[in-house]
Scaffold this active site. Structure first.
Site, short mmCIF file in Angstrom:
data_model
loop_
_atom_site.label_atom_id
_atom_site.label_comp_id
_atom_site.label_asym_id
_atom_site.label_seq_id
_atom_site.Cartn_x
_atom_site.Cartn_y
_atom_site.Cartn_z
N ASP A 77 0.82 -1.21 0.00
CA ASP A 77 0.00 0.00 0.00
C ASP A 77 0.85 1.26 0.00
O ASP A 77 2.01 1.25 0.44
CB ASP A 77 -0.98 0.01 1.17
CG ASP A 77 -0.30 -0.10 2.53
OD1 ASP A 77 0.70 -0.85 2.64
OD2 ASP A 77 -0.75 0.55 3.48
N GLU A 138 -0.13 -1.71 5.46
CA GLU A 138 0.92 -1.39 6.44
C GLU A 138 0.77 0.05 6.92
O GLU A 138 0.96 0.34 8.10
CB GLU A 138 2.30 -1.60 5.82
CG GLU A 138 3.46 -1.55 6.81
CD GLU A 138 4.11 -0.17 6.95
OE1 GLU A 138 5.02 -0.03 7.77
OE2 GLU A 138 3.68 0.78 6.23
#
Length: 372
Positions: A77, A138
């Site tokens: 991400d 994350e």
């Protein structure tokens, strides 16, 4: 290694939009690529627990060298705004046009992993067992790593204990081995409503109570290993009402649990004293967001990798850092992580940029470590 190919792969990946909770398209791209490179794949669907849409990707590349394998980890991400990235290459740097983040955090890390695997495959290099672990979400509290169902991971797919997390801001050669534990804290203050213009003396102002408590808290740099911060103070009353409710959010980070508990106790004392002074009430909610990361081998792994950097003429530096990452979560499962620099700077901003030579040097070090 092929620097041109590595740059082209990075540019291709940053154009795939993959914000937290919406990494599926990018995950599918990576799964296909890892299979083409010969990886055995396992997908963990922990995203169903938090409303995401992309699995944690486990990949294994069986080696033919003896000794313990190594895990290469990164996250999929990126921080918004990240849609429609327009990369610009200029003087050994890749940057954006200033309207989006670049996504080097952490697509630079994934680029490094992919180029390592491609180089090994096309040159038929001998190597240790290689495990790849790519996580979603994350940047949104390490939700991907937190929700892995380790009891369902096949034994042959369990990653190697020594883990290179390719997600450190800064130059090649930086090796973070220790990171703090983090607590999220919510302070709630309750007073008594009254008309602020007619009879304010009948009220108990929760905002003033919060201000009194905060004024007696040590915030910011506590010591070399401990920090804290106030994030928000929220009370939504009109000015003609004495506010009877106020919520304050904060965080506390530290490398030593004893010091964290000492500070939490001092914060509670400040709240209690403020409540007594004003005649109101308070409550504290504490949330342990992630544990501390500490080396499990007296820095043996970190020093081994530092030697690899030195062997390719890159100055190494072992570091204690103040931020958290998947490494903190994975430490609970027994993994021994170091977080290495890959040349990304000004991350989480539209000024983010990547130094190409740093990306190349770290990839060279990873390749050398795995194949020696």
């Amino acid at each position: 290694m092929n620097k041109k190919r590595m740059i082209e792969n990075f540019l291709e990946m940053i154009k795939i939009h993959s914000p937290s909770n919406n990494e599926r398209v990018y995950a599918e791209y990576l799964i296909k690529l890892l299979k083409e490179l010969g990886g055995e794949i396992y997908l963990d669907e922990g995203y169903k627990n938090y409303g995401g849409n992309a699995p944690v990707i486990f990949a294994k590349f069986k080696g033919n060298l003896s000794g313990e394998g190594v895990t290469l980890a990164a996250h999929m991400d990126v921080i918004e705004p990240a849609l429609g990235v327009n990369p610009i290459i200029e003087n050994n740097i890749i940057k954006t046009d200033g309207t989006t983040t670049l996504g080097g955090d952490d697509k630079a890390g994934i680029t490094s992993i992919i180029e390592t695997l491609r180089t090994i495959k096309e040159n038929n290099l001998n190597h240790r067992d290689i495990f790849v672990l790519l996580t979603p979400c994350e940047e949104a509290g390490m939700l991907g790593a937190k929700n892995i169902d380790w009891t369902s991971v096949p034994s042959n797919m369990k990653p190697a204990t020594n883990m290179l997390v390719i997600d450190n801001a800064g130059r090649a050669g930086l090796i973070a081995h220790t990171a703090p534990s983090k607590y999220g804290i919510t302070f709630t203050f309750n007073g008594k409503k009254a008309h602020a213009g007619i009879e304010p003396e009948k009220g108990i102002n929760a905002v003033c109570m919060a201000a009194e408590a905060i004024s007696n808290m040590k915030i910011g740099r506590i010591d070399e290993f401990t920090t804290s911060n106030i994030g928000s103070i929220k009370s939504t009353f009109p000015t003609n009402v004495v506010a009877n409710h106020c919520v304050v959010t904060a965080e506390l980070r530290g490398h030593f649990e004893e010091k964290i508990l000492e500070m939490l106790n001092s914060y509670e004392k400040s709240c209690k004293n403020a409540a007594i002074l004003f005649g109101g009430e308070y409550s504290i909610e504490k949330r342990h967001d992630y544990p501390a990361l500490k080396p499990k081998d007296d820095l043996k792994f970190a020093k081994e990798f530092a030697k690899i950097y030195e062997d390719i003429d890159v100055q190494s530096e072992l570091k204690i850092i103040g931020g958290g990452s998947d490494s903190n979560i994975l430490a609970k499962e027994g993994f021994n992580s170091i977080i290495i620099g890959v040349g990304m700077y000004d991350v989480h901003t539209v000024n983010e940029y990547l130094v190409i030579d740093d990306l190349f040097k770290t990839t060279e070090a990873i390749l050398k470590y795995i194949t020696q």
